[in-house]
Design a protein around this motif. Structure first.
Motif, PDB file in Angstrom:
ATOM      1  N   ASP A 271      41.663  31.530  51.726  1.00 28.57           N
ATOM      2  CA  ASP A 271      41.223  31.048  50.411  1.00 28.57           C
ATOM      3  C   ASP A 271      42.345  30.287  49.702  1.00 28.57           C
ATOM      4  O   ASP A 271      42.110  29.244  49.085  1.00 28.57           O
TER       5      ASP A 271
ATOM      6  N   LEU B 242      42.664  26.337  48.301  1.00 26.64           N
ATOM      7  CA  LEU B 242      43.084  25.953  46.948  1.00 26.64           C
ATOM      8  C   LEU B 242      44.244  24.956  47.005  1.00 26.64           C
ATOM      9  O   LEU B 242      44.264  23.970  46.271  1.00 26.64           O
TER      10      LEU B 242
ATOM     11  N   ARG C 173      34.885  35.966  44.486  1.00 23.13           N
ATOM     12  CA  ARG C 173      35.459  34.633  44.665  1.00 23.13           C
ATOM     13  C   ARG C 173      36.908  34.571  44.199  1.00 23.13           C
ATOM     14  O   ARG C 173      37.263  35.172  43.195  1.00 23.13           O
TER      15      ARG C 173
ATOM     16  N   SER D 138      43.113  21.485  47.840  1.00 25.07           N
ATOM     17  CA  SER D 138      42.595  20.821  46.641  1.00 25.07           C
ATOM     18  C   SER D 138      43.738  20.308  45.765  1.00 25.07           C
ATOM     19  O   SER D 138      43.712  19.172  45.289  1.00 25.07           O
TER      20      SER D 138
ATOM     21  N   ALA E 282      40.392  26.724  41.081  1.00 25.88           N
ATOM     22  CA  ALA E 282      39.340  26.106  41.894  1.00 25.88           C
ATOM     23  C   ALA E 282      38.527  25.117  41.064  1.00 25.88           C
ATOM     24  O   ALA E 282      38.255  25.355  39.882  1.00 25.88           O
TER      25      ALA E 282
END
Length: 149
Positions: free
Chosen positions: A15, A19, A61, A22, A89
């Motif tokens: 995860d 991130l 999440r 991004s 996010a």
């Protein structure tokens, strides 16, 4: 939406790498590379004396992360932190989560007896600069330089 901030574990690496992908996709200096990001995350998670990563989560999440890397300042005579990466996010930005995560990181650094947090952000990212200034950070008179091998 209720959130928690915890220390990252190896189970968070996938995860967190997403991130960072991004984050680095919008960065003016870095290029995303999932495998490099995973390797860096693993090194930090396995060596808390190097640094620690805080993760902002809901029940199902991962919403964000911030990494603090540690060093010793001879000017201050003690431990300092470098806020290396921070990202929320997409879809959850501008909802107060960044402020929450940064305040947690500041409190965490104080608990770790850090005397200062230093961070870098893109020189033309006025939104980020304003955000950090609103949280108490000041522009430095120093200019960062890098030698990349």
């Amino acid at each position: 939406m209720p959130t928690t901030v915890t220390l990252a574990t190896k189970a968070d690496i996938d995860d967190l790498a997403q991130l960072l992908h991004s984050l680095f996709s919008q960065d003016i200096e870095f290029t995303p590379d999932i495998e490099k990001q995973k390797a860096g995350l693993q090194q930090i998670i396995e060596n808390p004396t190097i640094g620690e990563i805080l993760v902002l989560k809901t029940d199902d999440r991962t919403l964000g992360m911030v990494s603090l890397l540690y060093s010793i300042s001879t000017a201050l005579g003690g431990k300092v932190a470098i806020r290396e990466d921070m990202v929320i996010a997409e879809g959850f930005r501008r909802s107060g989560y960044g402020k929450q995560l940064l305040q947690e990181a500041i409190a965490f650094a104080k608990l770790r007896n850090c005397l200062r947090i230093t961070l870098l952000t893109d020189f033309d990212n006025e939104t980020a600069i304003r955000f950090y200034q609103q949280t108490g950070f000041n522009l430095s008179k120093m200019t960062p330089l890098r030698l990349v091998f």
